[in-house]
Design a protein around this motif. Structure first.
Motif, PDB file in Angstrom:
ATOM      1  N   ASN A  21      -5.526   7.261  -8.066  1.00  0.00           N
ATOM      2  CA  ASN A  21      -5.710   6.335  -9.187  1.00  0.00           C
ATOM      3  C   ASN A  21      -6.085   7.103 -10.456  1.00  0.00           C
ATOM      4  O   ASN A  21      -7.236   7.502 -10.646  1.00  0.00           O
ATOM      5  CB  ASN A  21      -6.790   5.318  -8.836  1.00  0.00           C
ATOM      6  CG  ASN A  21      -6.918   4.214  -9.870  1.00  0.00           C
ATOM      7  OD1 ASN A  21      -6.349   4.291 -10.949  1.00  0.00           O
ATOM      8  ND2 ASN A  21      -7.677   3.183  -9.538  1.00  0.00           N
ATOM      9  N   PRO A  30      -6.974  -2.354   1.550  1.00  0.00           N
ATOM     10  CA  PRO A  30      -5.630  -1.774   1.408  1.00  0.00           C
ATOM     11  C   PRO A  30      -5.048  -1.225   2.700  1.00  0.00           C
ATOM     12  O   PRO A  30      -3.826  -1.260   2.904  1.00  0.00           O
ATOM     13  CB  PRO A  30      -5.852  -0.669   0.370  1.00  0.00           C
ATOM     14  CG  PRO A  30      -6.988  -1.159  -0.458  1.00  0.00           C
ATOM     15  CD  PRO A  30      -7.890  -1.871   0.500  1.00  0.00           C
ATOM     16  N   GLU A  46      -8.142  -1.379  -7.828  1.00  0.00           N
ATOM     17  CA  GLU A  46      -7.430  -0.928  -6.624  1.00  0.00           C
ATOM     18  C   GLU A  46      -6.309  -1.884  -6.221  1.00  0.00           C
ATOM     19  O   GLU A  46      -5.155  -1.469  -6.012  1.00  0.00           O
ATOM     20  CB  GLU A  46      -8.435  -0.775  -5.474  1.00  0.00           C
ATOM     21  CG  GLU A  46      -7.854  -0.175  -4.207  1.00  0.00           C
ATOM     22  CD  GLU A  46      -8.924   0.014  -3.150  1.00  0.00           C
ATOM     23  OE1 GLU A  46      -9.140   1.158  -2.712  1.00  0.00           O
ATOM     24  OE2 GLU A  46      -9.551  -1.001  -2.762  1.00  0.00           O
ATOM     25  N   LYS A  47      -6.607  -3.154  -6.150  1.00  0.00           N
ATOM     26  CA  LYS A  47      -5.611  -4.126  -5.714  1.00  0.00           C
ATOM     27  C   LYS A  47      -4.505  -4.299  -6.750  1.00  0.00           C
ATOM     28  O   LYS A  47      -3.329  -4.514  -6.393  1.00  0.00           O
ATOM     29  CB  LYS A  47      -6.287  -5.468  -5.416  1.00  0.00           C
ATOM     30  CG  LYS A  47      -7.270  -5.393  -4.254  1.00  0.00           C
ATOM     31  CD  LYS A  47      -7.937  -6.730  -3.983  1.00  0.00           C
ATOM     32  CE  LYS A  47      -8.906  -6.618  -2.809  1.00  0.00           C
ATOM     33  NZ  LYS A  47      -9.586  -7.908  -2.517  1.00  0.00           N
ATOM     34  N   CYS A 107      -6.117   4.104  -1.605  1.00  0.00           N
ATOM     35  CA  CYS A 107      -6.323   4.596  -2.977  1.00  0.00           C
ATOM     36  C   CYS A 107      -7.512   5.554  -3.006  1.00  0.00           C
ATOM     37  O   CYS A 107      -8.535   5.295  -2.364  1.00  0.00           O
ATOM     38  CB  CYS A 107      -6.582   3.430  -3.925  1.00  0.00           C
ATOM     39  SG  CYS A 107      -5.110   2.493  -4.386  1.00  0.00           S
ATOM     40  N   GLN A 108      -7.350   6.627  -3.754  1.00  0.00           N
ATOM     41  CA  GLN A 108      -8.443   7.564  -3.982  1.00  0.00           C
ATOM     42  C   GLN A 108      -8.535   7.847  -5.478  1.00  0.00           C
ATOM     43  O   GLN A 108      -7.569   7.679  -6.220  1.00  0.00           O
ATOM     44  CB  GLN A 108      -8.217   8.868  -3.208  1.00  0.00           C
ATOM     45  CG  GLN A 108      -8.264   8.725  -1.694  1.00  0.00           C
ATOM     46  CD  GLN A 108      -9.679   8.512  -1.167  1.00  0.00           C
ATOM     47  OE1 GLN A 108     -10.656   8.562  -1.911  1.00  0.00           O
ATOM     48  NE2 GLN A 108      -9.786   8.263   0.130  1.00  0.00           N
ATOM     49  N   ASN A 109      -9.710   8.303  -5.887  1.00  0.00           N
ATOM     50  CA  ASN A 109      -9.975   8.547  -7.298  1.00  0.00           C
ATOM     51  C   ASN A 109      -9.648   9.996  -7.673  1.00  0.00           C
ATOM     52  O   ASN A 109      -9.680  10.892  -6.830  1.00  0.00           O
ATOM     53  CB  ASN A 109     -11.448   8.228  -7.577  1.00  0.00           C
ATOM     54  CG  ASN A 109     -11.862   8.536  -8.988  1.00  0.00           C
ATOM     55  OD1 ASN A 109     -12.477   9.564  -9.235  1.00  0.00           O
ATOM     56  ND2 ASN A 109     -11.504   7.668  -9.913  1.00  0.00           N
ATOM     57  N   GLY A 138     -15.674   4.195  -8.042  1.00  0.00           N
ATOM     58  CA  GLY A 138     -15.992   2.796  -7.768  1.00  0.00           C
ATOM     59  C   GLY A 138     -17.388   2.643  -7.228  1.00  0.00           C
ATOM     60  O   GLY A 138     -18.369   3.061  -7.843  1.00  0.00           O
ATOM     61  N   LYS A 178     -13.481   6.729   4.716  1.00  0.00           N
ATOM     62  CA  LYS A 178     -12.282   6.104   4.150  1.00  0.00           C
ATOM     63  C   LYS A 178     -11.023   6.834   4.595  1.00  0.00           C
ATOM     64  O   LYS A 178      -9.968   6.215   4.785  1.00  0.00           O
ATOM     65  CB  LYS A 178     -12.376   6.096   2.630  1.00  0.00           C
ATOM     66  CG  LYS A 178     -11.321   5.219   1.947  1.00  0.00           C
ATOM     67  CD  LYS A 178     -11.595   5.085   0.466  1.00  0.00           C
ATOM     68  CE  LYS A 178     -10.573   4.164  -0.195  1.00  0.00           C
ATOM     69  NZ  LYS A 178     -10.861   3.987  -1.640  1.00  0.00           N
TER      70      LYS A 178
END
Length: 608
Positions: A164, A258, A240-241, A265-267, A141, A149
């Motif tokens: 994600n 979130p 994300e949402k 959320c993480q990538n 992102g 985070k």
């Protein structure tokens, strides 16, 4: 079976993902130059800690953020620092920014590394420090520093950790191929993050158009409590949402994050980077990048070093310059057109589309809005795109902000379905930018006002303190003057009383002397000693001395009162005049007594 929810809106654009999934991930190799921007993440830019001409090793830290929010930058290979100058960087405006240019030496020699296979022996803060020093930021992102985070506020417990893997945007397959080929590293990174956060649930969400990735991840998570959840393919389910809504049924509040609802959320790429940093001691120096589009002969995914020029990757994929019409960084929905292929790969670069004119044609001219409402139906955030467009176009930014402009994720669904070809997202970005500028100016003005008010308050306080000190000095002077005045009045009163008593005594003595003189004239003196009939010269001299001393005292008080401009000057002047008269009378009485003594006949003179 895990329950799934749906989000409002969404679209189904052509995927074009098969272009780049026919080949395994290839190593891009080492280019002649690596350009490393100091700003590759949200937050403060890193500062170079190397000098031009310095020899560096692979993995060596070459830029760092000492204070504030940010992450470090590392050398992707060994070589020499060639320059630290401004260079074009990935940005919609084509702007230039400060970059470190590294000339590889071909040795690819590593610096010393400190792997921690059993990271559970460390504290969580120590592991977060490793992640920060490895230069890891979000790789899917905006590039938010991962260590920050992973450190949510104490009052926001993360109950659900989501990885994600949806990768919903057309053309992009970097996460898909990463899950296929590095499933074990993805799970290892997820375990590190779960150990830090201690969530109650770990979920990996993958769209159902990635069967190979789903199979690989299920095999890698076998025997663990991690859930692999397959979700329907719909853009933008990877937002994300939207992904949180699909997997949990909860919605992130407007203006919130979130973590406000206990979710993070993480990538996929971020998870791999975390595993490599902690378990292997390897900083973030490379990433998987999708090079695709009809203008390249061999589209695919490349393991590219951070700082690799885009033109080098295009050459690796066999770019056909005669067919190339546009270069898009990112996906066709949320990406932007590059003005040059000299920009480097950065930590958030996931895809470059080399498109032909027919593949991504130039947008048709903007037409007037026909108020069809299709944009509102496609919006996944339940916004009012048409109203936001009008307010952005007429620069009524306050009204646009009131309609939750900043909840827009700029997915481009509204622009995609607009029959009038209105570039709605560009209007929203313009409005957001102007609002941010206004906020920054307002913040600057507020700070200036606060500094001015603080200065005025300080000056007023100092003036009050100065006035208070002046009043205290005046009060002290008045008190001292009052004491001196009282003392002067007391001395004057005492002097007047003494002078009055002395004058009365002198009159009595004079009367007695006259009486004795008269009696002496009527009868002869006795034959005895005549010392008692003599005038009291000693008493008169003593009286004169006292009068003179009193005069000097009062004269000194008068001089001091005149110097201070006191109120009792007149009274002291009158007292001085009186004492002058007393001294004069005492001198006359003494002289008269001495004359009388001199006129007395001696014992040898006959008396009549």
């Amino acid at each position: 079976m895990t329950q799934l929810w749906d989000f409002s809106g969404g679209i189904h654009p052509p995927e074009h993902k098969d272009f780049s999934t026919a080949r395994p991930v290839r190593r891009a190799g080492i280019p002649e130059r690596l350009v490393l921007p100091l700003q590759q993440h949200i937050g403060d830019p890193a500062e170079a800690i190397v000098e031009v001409g310095e020899q560096v090793l692979k993995g060596q830290k070459i830029a760092d953020v000492k204070t504030g929010m940010g992450v470090a930058v590392h050398a992707p290979t060994s070589g020499v620092i060639e320059s630290i100058v401004e260079h074009p960087v990935p940005h919609p405006s084509g702007m230039a920014d400060w970059c470190i240019t590294l000339r590889p030496d071909g040795e690819d020699q590593w610096c010393s590394r400190n792997p921690v296979p059993d990271y559970r022996t460390l504290t969580r803060d120590q592991v977060l420090g490793i992640i920060r020093d490895a230069g890891i930021s979000g790789m899917g992102g905006a590039g938010f520093p991962t260590n920050i985070k992973l450190r949510p506020p104490r009052n926001r417990k993360v109950s659900t950790l989501i990885l994600n893997g949806a990768e919903c945007e057309p053309y992009i397959t970097a996460d898909d191929m990463t899950m296929r080929e590095k499933a074990d590293e993805v799970v290892a990174g997820l375990k590190v993050m779960a150990w830090i956060l201690r969530p109650e649930r770990c979920v990996i969400g993958i769209e159902d158009n990635k069967p190979e990735a789903i199979s690989a991840m299920r095999e890698a998570t076998e025997g663990t409590q991690t859930e692999i959840v397959v979700i329907p393919t719909k853009y933008p389910s990877g937002g994300e949402k939207q992904l949180i809504r699909i997997l949990t049924g909860m919605e992130v509040p407007s203006g919130g994050i979130p973590a406000d609802i206990g979710v993070m959320c993480q990538n996929i790429g971020t998870a791999v980077a975390v595993a490599q940093a902690v378990v292997e001691g390897t900083p973030l120096i490379s990433r998987v990048v999708t090079i695709t589009g009809e203008a390249v002969r061999e589209p695919g995914n490349f393991e590219a070093l951070i700082g690799t020029p885009i033109e080098y990757l295009l050459e690796q994929a066999g770019v056909q310059q005669d067919r190339l019409s546009r270069l898009v960084l990112g996906g066709p929905m949320m990406g932007y057109t590059l003005t040059t292929d000299a920009v480097p790969v950065i930590k958030t670069t996931n895809c470059v589309i080399a498109a032909t004119a027919s593949e991504l044609p130039a947008p048709p001219p903007e037409q007037p809005c026909i108020r069809c409402g299709q944009c509102a139906e496609a919006c996944p955030m339940k916004l009012l795109p048409q109203q936001l467009f009008w307010y952005a176009k007429t620069t009524e930014f306050e009204k646009a902000e009131h309609l939750n402009l900043f909840d827009c994720i700029e997915c481009g669904a509204c622009s995609y379905v607009c029959p009038s070809s209105i570039p709605l997202v560009q209007y929203y970005r313009f409005a957001k930018g102007e609002i941010r500028v206004q906020r920054a100016e307002q913040l600057k003005a507020d700070r200036a006002r606060e500094r001015f008010e603080a200065r005025q308050a300080r000056l007023e306080r100092e003036q009050q303190e100065k006035e208070l000190r002046r009043k205290e000095r005046a009060k002290a002077a008045a008190d001292a003057q009052a004491r001196k005045k009282a003392e002067a009045e007391q001395v004057t009163a005492e002097g007047e009383a003494v002078d009055e008593r002395s004058a009365k005594a002198a009159l009595v003595e004079q009367a007695l002397a006259r009486k004795k003189a008269k009696a002496g004239a009527l009868q002869p003196p006795p034959a005895t000693d005549t010392a008692e009939e003599k005038p009291d010269i000693d008493a008169l001299e003593k009286q004169l001395g006292q009068a003179r001393s009193k005069l000097e005292t009062i004269q000194g008080m008068l001089d001091e009162a005149k110097a201070q401009q006191a109120d009792n000057v007149d009274k002291l002047e009158r007292a001085v005049a009186k004492n002058h008269d007393r001294v004069k009378r005492a001198e006359e009485m003494l002289a008269e007594a001495r004359d009388k003594l001199a006129a007395r006949p001696t014992e040898s003179q006959p008396t009549h």
